[in-house]
Design a protein around this motif. Structure first.
Motif, PDB file in Angstrom:
ATOM      1  N   LYS A   1       0.830  -1.113  -0.040  1.00 33.39           N
ATOM      2  CA  LYS A   1      -0.162   0.191  -0.061  1.00 33.39           C
ATOM      3  C   LYS A   1       0.665   1.306  -0.145  1.00 33.39           C
ATOM      4  O   LYS A   1       2.006   1.335   0.515  1.00 33.39           O
ATOM      5  CB  LYS A   1      -1.023  -0.009   1.236  1.00 33.39           C
ATOM      6  CG  LYS A   1      -1.851  -1.029   1.242  1.00 33.39           C
ATOM      7  CD  LYS A   1      -2.912  -0.905   0.168  1.00 33.39           C
ATOM      8  CE  LYS A   1      -4.215  -2.052   0.451  1.00 33.39           C
ATOM      9  NZ  LYS A   1      -5.112  -1.737  -0.483  1.00 33.39           N
TER      10      LYS A   1
ATOM     11  N   GLN B   1     -10.835  -5.365  -1.459  1.00 33.62           N
ATOM     12  CA  GLN B   1     -10.228  -4.332  -0.886  1.00 33.62           C
ATOM     13  C   GLN B   1     -11.052  -3.602  -0.382  1.00 33.62           C
ATOM     14  O   GLN B   1     -12.362  -3.487  -0.591  1.00 33.62           O
ATOM     15  CB  GLN B   1      -9.140  -3.799  -2.018  1.00 33.62           C
ATOM     16  CG  GLN B   1      -8.212  -4.454  -2.306  1.00 33.62           C
ATOM     17  CD  GLN B   1      -7.220  -3.873  -3.262  1.00 33.62           C
ATOM     18  OE1 GLN B   1      -7.891  -2.848  -3.994  1.00 33.62           O
ATOM     19  NE2 GLN B   1      -5.983  -4.111  -3.349  1.00 33.62           N
TER      20      GLN B   1
ATOM     21  N   ALA C   1      -5.499   3.192   6.380  1.00 31.35           N
ATOM     22  CA  ALA C   1      -5.927   1.994   5.618  1.00 31.35           C
ATOM     23  C   ALA C   1      -7.695   2.128   5.652  1.00 31.35           C
ATOM     24  O   ALA C   1      -7.895   1.654   4.385  1.00 31.35           O
ATOM     25  CB  ALA C   1      -5.634   0.704   6.386  1.00 31.35           C
TER      26      ALA C   1
ATOM     27  N   ASN D   1      -8.159   4.495   2.706  1.00 26.27           N
ATOM     28  CA  ASN D   1      -7.350   3.668   1.478  1.00 26.27           C
ATOM     29  C   ASN D   1      -6.674   4.762   0.513  1.00 26.27           C
ATOM     30  O   ASN D   1      -7.171   4.661  -0.508  1.00 26.27           O
ATOM     31  CB  ASN D   1      -8.391   2.542   1.269  1.00 26.27           C
ATOM     32  CG  ASN D   1      -7.447   1.752   0.188  1.00 26.27           C
ATOM     33  OD1 ASN D   1      -6.593   1.344   0.316  1.00 26.27           O
ATOM     34  ND2 ASN D   1      -8.512   0.996  -0.537  1.00 26.27           N
TER      35      ASN D   1
ATOM     36  N   SER E   1      -4.401   6.326  -2.353  1.00 23.23           N
ATOM     37  CA  SER E   1      -4.012   5.677  -3.353  1.00 23.23           C
ATOM     38  C   SER E   1      -2.344   6.109  -3.694  1.00 23.23           C
ATOM     39  O   SER E   1      -1.923   5.613  -4.385  1.00 23.23           O
ATOM     40  CB  SER E   1      -4.837   5.860  -4.727  1.00 23.23           C
ATOM     41  OG  SER E   1      -4.872   7.067  -4.992  1.00 23.23           O
TER      42      SER E   1
END
Lengths: 70, 167
Positions: free
Chosen positions: A22, B19, B118, B121, B123
């Motif tokens: 990530k 996800q 997280a 999320n 990018s």
């Protein structure tokens, strides 16, 4: 039997090798120690040896006639 | 029978691909006070326009964005903008060392367990969210692109801040 094998194999094929890092986990990858050129002196020495051995001086854009003496 | 096998395999493949959903424009941003962040958040966030910036000490564009965020915080704080920096550094030492060299003139907290980052999320790094007074994401910036991003920030913040309070 064939089905079981399929069920086992397909997720394995899809799942293995998928190590998604990530964006916020890239600290280790961005570390100085991960750089290929982190040791300029070591790089210069190994390149000198490599070019001398291969008679390929200049192969990476440096001047020289391939004698390995620069 | 073949169809059933296909469904099972497809379901397994889908489960692997699942996800966490990314926070988008229009979504309500998670409450910062409940996110377990390390450090001190501004006391009053309710009813304010908030710019939440996710950054890390190892990220070059994050370093470039810091002077712009300082400028925005200084320029618009009197009109109701709150800038909050959220570091995603693994260690506090890394964050502190960065902030010693690069002074931030707005509140900085650390997402020590990387749970908030997280959850939203992001990018890319940095990612910033501009929230309206209701806590909804109104604008989203992936990365920092110098003057272009700065101009967008200014335009977007101006559009959210009350016009009556304009200097």
């Amino acid at each position: 039997m064939k089905t079981c094998l399929l069920i086992l194999v397909v997720p394995l094929v899809l799942g293995t090798g998928c190590a998604a890092v990530k964006p916020w986990e890239r600290g280790t990858l961005a570390d100085y120690t991960m750089r290929a050129d982190r040791d300029p002196l070591g790089d210069a020495l190994s390149e000198h040896m490599y070019f001398s051995r291969e008679a390929a001086s200049g192969g990476r854009g440096v001047g020289g006639g391939g004698c390995g003496c620069n | 029978m073949l169809y059933r096998k296909f469904i099972i395999v497809a379901a397994l493949a889908a489960a692997l691909a699942v996800q966490a959903a990314e926070i988008k424009v229009g979504d309500t941003f998670p409450a910062l006070a409940q996110a377990g962040l390390e450090g001190e958040l501004p006391k009053e966030l309710k009813g304010k326009v908030v710019l939440v910036d996710f950054w890390a000490s190892w990220c070059g564009p994050c370093k470039q964005s810091l002077p712009v965020l300082n400028e925005l915080a200084g320029r618009y704080s009197s009109r109701g903008l709150v800038v909050v920096g959220v570091s995603v550094d693994d260690t506090k030492a890394a964050m502190d060392q960065f902030l010693k060299k690069n002074v931030a003139r707005f509140p900085m907290v650390r997402d020590a367990k990387q749970t908030l980052v997280a959850q939203v999320n992001v990018s890319s790094m940095p990612t910033s969210f501009i929230l309206d007074a209701e806590g909804k994401v109104r604008f989203l910036h992936n990365g920092f692109h110098g003057d272009k991003t700065r101009a967008q920030y200014v335009r977007e913040i101006e559009s959210l801040l009350p016009a009556s309070a304009a200097k």
